[in-house]
Design an enzyme around this catalytic site. Structure first.
Site, short mmCIF file in Angstrom:
data_model
loop_
_atom_site.label_atom_id
_atom_site.label_comp_id
_atom_site.label_asym_id
_atom_site.label_seq_id
_atom_site.Cartn_x
_atom_site.Cartn_y
_atom_site.Cartn_z
N SER A 1 0.91 -1.05 -0.17
CA SER A 1 0.05 -0.01 0.12
C SER A 1 0.88 1.25 0.01
O SER A 1 0.48 2.44 -0.16
CB SER A 1 -0.80 0.10 1.13
OG SER A 1 -0.12 -0.16 2.57
N ASP B 1 5.76 -7.05 2.50
CA ASP B 1 4.67 -7.53 1.69
C ASP B 1 5.46 -7.89 0.33
O ASP B 1 6.36 -6.95 -0.29
CB ASP B 1 3.91 -6.30 1.46
CG ASP B 1 2.45 -6.62 1.19
OD1 ASP B 1 2.29 -8.00 1.23
OD2 ASP B 1 1.70 -5.78 1.05
N GLU C 1 -9.25 -9.73 4.19
CA GLU C 1 -9.42 -8.41 3.87
C GLU C 1 -10.63 -8.30 3.15
O GLU C 1 -10.93 -9.28 2.12
CB GLU C 1 -8.45 -7.89 2.95
CG GLU C 1 -8.72 -6.41 2.64
CD GLU C 1 -7.51 -5.58 1.81
OE1 GLU C 1 -6.50 -6.12 1.81
OE2 GLU C 1 -7.73 -4.64 1.33
O1 KIV Z 1 -0.16 -3.46 1.74
C1 KIV Z 1 -1.05 -3.41 2.72
O2 KIV Z 1 -1.24 -2.27 3.30
C2 KIV Z 1 -1.85 -4.46 3.06
C3 KIV Z 1 -2.84 -4.40 4.23
C4 KIV Z 1 -4.08 -3.69 3.82
C5 KIV Z 1 -3.16 -5.77 4.63
O3 KIV Z 1 -1.76 -5.67 2.36
#
Ligand code: KIV
Length: 287
Positions: free
Chosen positions: A45, A83, A181
């Site tokens: 994100s 991530d 989510e």
């Molecule tokens: O990238 C992110 O912020 C996410 C969250 C919303 C879980 O994957």
């Protein structure tokens, strides 16, 4: 505060709710750690809230590693999860391990991967390489084009069943936590009951074993529309704009800097400087 590790998170199921927040840089990670947040997710994100892209598909592995490294330098007590961006775990399991290693070398203590059963070979290889994996089911923002937008998932019996099956398959593959989510609360509740892995909800109701929000949403630093599930705990956008406006006004009126913000020399030296003749431009050029 004691360091939060993967086994600590696993042991939280049914004992204590897990608080996770995204962070993308040194100050964000310091704030999250000092607030006692259990997990910092260096989320893709960052593409939206830090870099201003429309979707998360635009962020690269190198950009994610840059954010992970900045977070890790804060040495947070929180577990740091990196991530995996789009296309970093879609080609081959070997490629996935190599890309995850880039995030681990940058300071991630685990990685997160979007998707269900189709990711099992990749997840198994990561776990075999000693890299803990967090799963992510339901609304997976990297699927924005395949889904035709950002939609709540699992509202029909067949899609709800698929998410339950995927959660069980990911658990069997060895994930240590699962983000749910954009799913109805009833579905999150069934998944949370059926697996012994902690679930962490975002737009998934109250029954999950933990909750996650995006840093900029939670603190009111966003510039778009906030999703329904966001609770804004502060309005830093207004606070920051007000502070910047006051700074601008003080500069314009000469009210900044004041005495307190100014370095001084001994009065004698100040006087000598004033009296000293400044060489003219012509003199400077002739030197
Ligand atoms: O990238 C992110 O912020 C996410 C969250 C919303 C879980 O994957």
């Amino acid at each position: 505060m004691a360091k939060v590790t993967v086994p600590v998170i696993r042991a939280r199921k049914g004992v204590e709710k897990i608080a996770m927040v995204t962070a993308y840089d040194f100050p964000g990670a310091k704030l999250a750690s000092e607030a006692g947040i259990d997990i910092i997710l260096v989320g893709d994100s960052a593409a939206n809230v830090v870099h201003g892209f429309d979707t998360t598909l635009s962020i690269s592995l190198e950009m994610m590693a840059f954010h992970v490294a900045a977070v890790a330098r804060a040495k947070p007590h929180s577990l740091v999860v990196g991530d995996m961006p789009w296309m970093s775990f879609h080609i081959s399991p070997e490629d996935t391990v190599r890309n995850a290693a880039t995030l681990v070398r940058a300071g991630a203590e685990a990685v997160k991967i979007e998707g269900g059963s189709e990711r099992i070979p990749h997840i198994e290889r990561l776990i075999a390489a000693e890299i803990p994996v967090m799963g992510h089911l339901g609304l997976t923002p990297q699927s924005v084009h395949a889904e035709g937008g950002y939609r709540v998932q699992g509202r029909r019996l067949d899609t709800a069943r698929r998410i339950i099956r995927d959660a069980q398959a990911l658990e069997e593959a060895g994930i240590f936590a699962l983000v749910l989510e954009g799913v109805p609360e009833a579905l999150a509740s069934v998944v949370t009951d059926r697996i012994s892995t902690p679930t962490i909800g975002i737009g998934a109701g109250r029954s999950a074993d933990g909750q996650v929000l995006v840093f900029h949403d939670l603190l009111g630093m966003g510039f778009g529309r906030y999703p329904k599930f966001v609770r804004q705990y502060a309005n830093l956008r207004d606070i920051a704009t007000d502070a910047l406006r006051r700074f601008r006004d003080d500069v314009k009126t000469g009210n900044f800097p004041g005495k307190k913000e100014t370095y001084r020399v001994d009065p004698g030296l100040e006087e000598a400087l004033q009296l000293e003749e400044t060489p003219s431009t012509a003199n400077v050029f002739s030197l």
